[in-house]
Write an enzyme that holds these catalytic residues in place. Structure first.
Site, PDB file in Angstrom:
ATOM      1  N   GLU A   1     111.645  11.060 113.447  1.00 43.06           N
ATOM      2  CA  GLU A   1     112.978  11.660 113.358  1.00 43.06           C
ATOM      3  C   GLU A   1     112.909  13.102 112.856  1.00 43.06           C
ATOM      4  O   GLU A   1     113.655  13.956 113.309  1.00 43.06           O
ATOM      5  CB  GLU A   1     113.896  10.825 112.454  1.00 43.06           C
ATOM      6  CG  GLU A   1     114.326   9.509 113.083  1.00 43.06           C
ATOM      7  CD  GLU A   1     115.135   9.699 114.370  1.00 43.06           C
ATOM      8  OE1 GLU A   1     115.770  10.754 114.547  1.00 43.06           O
ATOM      9  OE2 GLU A   1     115.107   8.782 115.215  1.00 43.06           O
TER      10      GLU A   1
ATOM     11  N   TYR B   1     122.119  12.203 109.036  1.00 46.07           N
ATOM     12  CA  TYR B   1     121.637  11.688 110.329  1.00 46.07           C
ATOM     13  C   TYR B   1     120.321  10.929 110.165  1.00 46.07           C
ATOM     14  O   TYR B   1     120.171   9.786 110.616  1.00 46.07           O
ATOM     15  CB  TYR B   1     121.453  12.843 111.344  1.00 46.07           C
ATOM     16  CG  TYR B   1     120.654  12.379 112.528  1.00 46.07           C
ATOM     17  CD1 TYR B   1     121.259  11.659 113.538  1.00 46.07           C
ATOM     18  CD2 TYR B   1     119.271  12.582 112.590  1.00 46.07           C
ATOM     19  CE1 TYR B   1     120.526  11.153 114.607  1.00 46.07           C
ATOM     20  CE2 TYR B   1     118.524  12.087 113.636  1.00 46.07           C
ATOM     21  CZ  TYR B   1     119.160  11.384 114.638  1.00 46.07           C
ATOM     22  OH  TYR B   1     118.420  10.868 115.675  1.00 46.07           O
TER      23      TYR B   1
ATOM     24  N   ASP C   1     124.255  12.963 115.382  1.00 38.29           N
ATOM     25  CA  ASP C   1     123.740  14.325 115.618  1.00 38.29           C
ATOM     26  C   ASP C   1     124.546  14.942 116.764  1.00 38.29           C
ATOM     27  O   ASP C   1     125.563  14.367 117.193  1.00 38.29           O
ATOM     28  CB  ASP C   1     122.236  14.289 115.921  1.00 38.29           C
ATOM     29  CG  ASP C   1     121.925  13.606 117.238  1.00 38.29           C
ATOM     30  OD1 ASP C   1     122.863  13.062 117.888  1.00 38.29           O
ATOM     31  OD2 ASP C   1     120.756  13.611 117.655  1.00 38.29           O
TER      32      ASP C   1
END
Ligand code: SF4
Length: 361
Positions: free
Chosen positions: A40, A123, A141
């Site tokens: 991520e 996020y 996002d």
């Protein structure tokens, strides 16, 4: 939520499509929270295709949080070289060190705790909690905002921070509690591959029948975005300076700020990149002259709030010309440059330099 929005059918349509169409990505083959975390962070501001080899190398080099926690900064920057936004990897290491110190080596499972880690915003927190732990948490996002704005006709201005909450609520109202991991990944996938910014392929979209803007033909009116980010422009003139022993002059950037601690060719910031003017300014600043100066092809490098127009040079210097060098400067061989963490703009310069050297041989 829109009236008559059939949330159950929406989830079924979305998840069926996702399980059928999802791309086979290395971080989708694991539920290890540390690996999901790494992926991520790498995926922020970076395309999936670019991330894959970096992710694989990173996990092979630092297979555990302990390995990453103990890594040397220079080695870390080197492995991140080319991905950009280097504060991401520093924060990732600091976050991992905190997990080991404060959470006994277990990535925390609550939004509050995981959000206390360095580099983990709302996020990333939601992505790790849902993907690794299967918790129904939003991960909003730009892609997700676009899909929800179009689908639910949300006209909140996405350039305003306060709008994010509206989208987070939208996700929380619609998320699958049976499979939050696939749900969040499916929305991200939909935003990345179908509901794209300029040309959404609505005719292939699995949630078309749930989409308000598709019904009205107003897809491109969403998401609403007013504020333009101001981008600063700079002209940069880096010079690959080679001495008679074949070594190049490199400079280590300061420990704080843009590209901190990365290595680069010395450069001038000037509005006049022409050779004569460059040589005069260079002499004034560095106190020595260059010879055999060759102009290479200009290129651009885009940071988030800054664009560099780069006019690279290749030149020679005689060591006898140089009185002294500050401690952040070092002459290194071409092979040694390979070992130093260098930013993308330098890599593009090196590529041209290598071609030039080859031509001269
Ligand atoms: Fe996006 Fe079109 Fe699908 Fe609506 S129908 S979610 S606008 S791709």
């Amino acid at each position: 939520m829109r009236p008559n929005f059939d949330n159950n059918q929406f989830q079924v349509d979305l998840l069926t499509w996702y399980h059928r169409e999802k791309r086979d990505l290395p971080w989708r083959r694991t539920s290890n929270p540390y690996y999901i975390w790494v992926s991520e962070i790498m995926l922020q501001q970076t395309r999936v295709d670019t991330v894959i080899p970096y992710y694989e190398k990173f996990i092979a080099t630092y297979p555990t949080m302990e390995a990453l926690a103990n890594a040397e900064e220079e080695e870390l920057l080197k492995i991140w070289e080319g991905l950009g936004y280097y504060s991401r990897v520093r924060n990732l290491q600091a976050g991992v060190q905190e997990v080991i110190r404060t959470f006994k080596g277990e990535v925390p499972r609550t939004r509050k705790e995981i959000s206390s880690l360095k580099g983990i915003g709302p996020y990333t927190a939601g992505a790790i909690l849902s993907i690794a732990f299967g918790l129904p948490e939003h991960a909003v996002d730009g892609n997700v905002m676009r899909v929800y704005a179009r689908m639910l006709e949300i006209d909140a201005d996405i350039s305003q921070a306060k709008s994010k909450k509206i989208f987070e609520e939208g996700v929380m109202e619609t998320i699958s509690h049976d499979d939050p991991s696939s749900f969040n990944q499916a929305i991200m996938e939909l935003g990345a591959t179908v509901c794209t910014p300029k040309k959404p392929t609505c005719l292939l979209c699995p949630v078309q029948q749930h989409c308000g803007s598709f019904e009205k033909g107003t897809q491109l009116n969403y998401p609403v975005k007013t504020k333009k980010i101001k981008v600063k422009q700079e002209t940069i003139v880096p010079i690959a300076i080679q001495n008679e022993q074949g070594q190049f002059l490199m400079r280590k950037r300061p420990a704080k700020g843009l590209l901190s601690n990365m290595w680069e060719f010395p450069y001038l910031t000037t509005d006049d990149p022409a050779k004569t003017s460059m040589l005069q300014t260079f002499k004034k600043i560095y106190g020595f002259s260059l010879s055999n100066v060759q102009t290479l092809s200009p290129y651009k490098h885009v940071f988030s709030h800054l664009v560099w127009t780069i006019h690279p040079y290749y030149a020679n210097v005689s060591l006898s010309e140089i009185q002294e060098l500050k401690e952040e400067y070092r002459f290194v061989s071409r092979e040694e440059i390979q070992e130093l963490p260098t930013a993308v703009p330098v890599l593009a310069h090196l590529e041209q330099l290598d071609q030039q050297i080859k031509r001269e041989q």
